[in-house]
Design a protein around this motif. Structure first.
Motif, PDB file in Angstrom:
ATOM      1  N   TRP A 301      -6.382  -9.574   1.694  1.00  0.00           N
ATOM      2  CA  TRP A 301      -6.733  -8.380   0.918  1.00  0.00           C
ATOM      3  C   TRP A 301      -5.537  -7.451   0.794  1.00  0.00           C
ATOM      4  CZ3 TRP A 301     -11.223  -8.366  -1.592  1.00  0.00           C
ATOM      5  CH2 TRP A 301     -12.247  -9.186  -1.122  1.00  0.00           C
ATOM      6  N   LEU A 302      -5.324  -6.907  -0.398  1.00  0.00           N
ATOM      7  CA  LEU A 302      -4.291  -5.889  -0.600  1.00  0.00           C
ATOM      8  C   LEU A 302      -4.939  -4.657  -1.222  1.00  0.00           C
ATOM      9  CD1 LEU A 302      -1.073  -7.548  -2.071  1.00  0.00           C
ATOM     10  CD2 LEU A 302      -1.318  -6.329   0.086  1.00  0.00           C
ATOM     11  N   GLU A 303      -4.525  -3.494  -0.706  1.00  0.00           N
ATOM     12  CA  GLU A 303      -5.085  -2.260  -1.248  1.00  0.00           C
ATOM     13  C   GLU A 303      -4.410  -1.963  -2.591  1.00  0.00           C
ATOM     14  OE1 GLU A 303      -3.886   0.909   1.316  1.00  0.00           O
ATOM     15  OE2 GLU A 303      -3.513   2.097  -0.481  1.00  0.00           O
ATOM     16  N   LEU A 304      -5.226  -1.503  -3.529  1.00  0.00           N
ATOM     17  CA  LEU A 304      -4.739  -1.465  -4.891  1.00  0.00           C
ATOM     18  C   LEU A 304      -4.916  -0.136  -5.607  1.00  0.00           C
ATOM     19  CD1 LEU A 304      -3.766  -3.940  -6.561  1.00  0.00           C
ATOM     20  CD2 LEU A 304      -5.939  -3.758  -7.725  1.00  0.00           C
ATOM     21  N   ALA A 305      -6.021   0.553  -5.335  1.00  0.00           N
ATOM     22  CA  ALA A 305      -6.348   1.704  -6.172  1.00  0.00           C
ATOM     23  C   ALA A 305      -7.280   2.647  -5.434  1.00  0.00           C
ATOM     24  CB  ALA A 305      -7.019   1.236  -7.460  1.00  0.00           C
ATOM     25  N   GLY A 306      -7.344   3.877  -5.949  1.00  0.00           N
ATOM     26  CA  GLY A 306      -8.332   4.834  -5.475  1.00  0.00           C
ATOM     27  C   GLY A 306      -9.347   5.070  -6.574  1.00  0.00           C
TER      28      GLY A 306
END
Ligand code: DAH
Length: 361
Positions: A301-306
């Protein structure tokens, strides 16, 4: 020899010299010899004075006719020589392949931005735009971001120093609903200009001007006081999304994000929402995604957006009734998407304009 008899042989030798001239310099020399101010025909003309009145007209006419013929021959030879000079010395090989022109390309960030905007257009979103030099009101206050929020720190944000006279007075024009007046308490805080730190300010700009429903996507440049390193740069690009209508839910948000990221990153892309905090959304989430690209980087998993559901206070600021209207918003960095998509490990490569890098995309 009588003058009249000299004309024809002189003309013949002049024609021969002109026609045989092998290049433009030789041609010019022949012209000077026969037609020039000190040339042979000028000399003949001078002899006309020695003729009787009766002989003179016929001789003059014959000289002029001969000169006209020489002028024609001169022009003709000049054309021939010029044509010859313009042609290649070597014979042309028409079987050789053509020379290919290098076609320019769109910058990888532009390509990713256009892909994102194209996906959202399929869902009925339109692209919107706003100023990069913003004021604190649109960048923070209207987004329910209090004065003590760290994003407002001068260490984090580029504030613009400007003489007071150059600020348009927010108190004197059409006033955004709920915007604090600049003359209130003599505070200039709310008219302070800065380079926008996120594209979220455009949410406010659009909602001030337009009644719901709203469906916008906002690509644009943003600025932060970050030192450049492999993953940071003081200016970068974001995309903001905003959807306002009746009965909008987190399900709509998740479905939309999922649709767009599958288009961008491949159909087996998965996304997940993690609870988070942003002052202008409630509830708020961070979006993680998982695909072949993330696994290539050694991560599931990679964090991408708010993202989140638009906070009622934000609606109040722009004069939308939060009892009637609901909406979601999100924002993410385009560089990050492009880096994951193309396997780029240093953000600075995007800005160096090294053609060896750029032509790979
Ligand atoms: N503005 C945020 C940032 O720059 C991203 C963001 C988060 C935008 C949540 C939103 C949102 O619209 O709802 O990091």
């Amino acid at each position: 020899m009588a003058l009249l008899e000299q004309i024809e042989p002189l003309k013949q030798s002049g024609l021969a010299e002109l026609r045989n001239a092998s290049d433009t310099a030789a041609l010019e020399q022949a012209r000077v010899n026969f037609l020039g101010a000190h040339g042979k025909f000028t000399a003949l003309m001078k002899q006309l004075g020695g003729l009787s009145k009766e002989e003179r007209p016929a001789a003059g006419k014959a000289i002029n006719n001969a000169k006209a013929e020489l002028e024609t021959a001169l022009a003709e030879r000049r054309r021939e020589l010029e044509l010859k000079a313009s042609q290649p010395n070597e014979p042309t090989d028409f079987t050789l392949p053509g020379r290919r022109r290098l076609l320019g390309k769109l910058h990888p960030l532009t390509q990713v931005t256009e892909d994102i905007v194209r996906s959202f257009r399929k869902l009925g979103f339109v692209a919107a735009d706003g100023p990069e030099v913003e004021d604190e009101y649109h960048c923070f206050d209207a987004l329910n971001t209090p004065a003590d929020h760290p994003a407002r720190d001068t260490q984090d944000t580029f504030y613009i120093q400007h003489p007071a006279s150059s600020i348009e007075n927010p108190g004197s024009g059409p006033q955004p609903l709920g915007a604090p007046k600049s003359d209130e308490g003599g505070s200039t805080l709310n008219s302070q200009r800065l380079l926008r730190t996120h594209t979220s300010s455009v949410q406010i700009r659009v909602m001030e001007k337009q009644q719901p429903p709203v469906r916008i996507i906002v690509p644009g440049r943003v600025y932060r006081r970050d030192n450049a390193d492999a993953t940071h740069n003081p200016t970068f690009q974001q995309v903001e999304g905003l959807y306002v209508d009746r009965n909008v839910t987190v399900g709509d948000l998740k479905g939309t994000v999922e649709f767009v990221f599958k288009e961008l990153m491949g159909s087996e892309t998965r996304i997940r929402f993690r609870p988070h905090y942003f002052s202008y959304t409630e509830p708020s989430f961070e979006i993680d995604f998982s695909s072949a690209f993330t696994r290539k980087l050694g991560r599931e998993w990679l964090e991408l957006a708010g993202c989140g559901m638009v906070h009622p206070r934000v609606f109040e600021q722009v004069g939308y009734d939060p009892e009637i209207w609901t909406g979601w918003a999100f924002g993410f960095g385009i560089e990050r998407i492009a880096m994951i998509r193309y396997g780029i490990n240093d953000i600075r490569l995007f800005y160096e304009n090294d053609v060896r890098f750029l032509k790979q995309f």
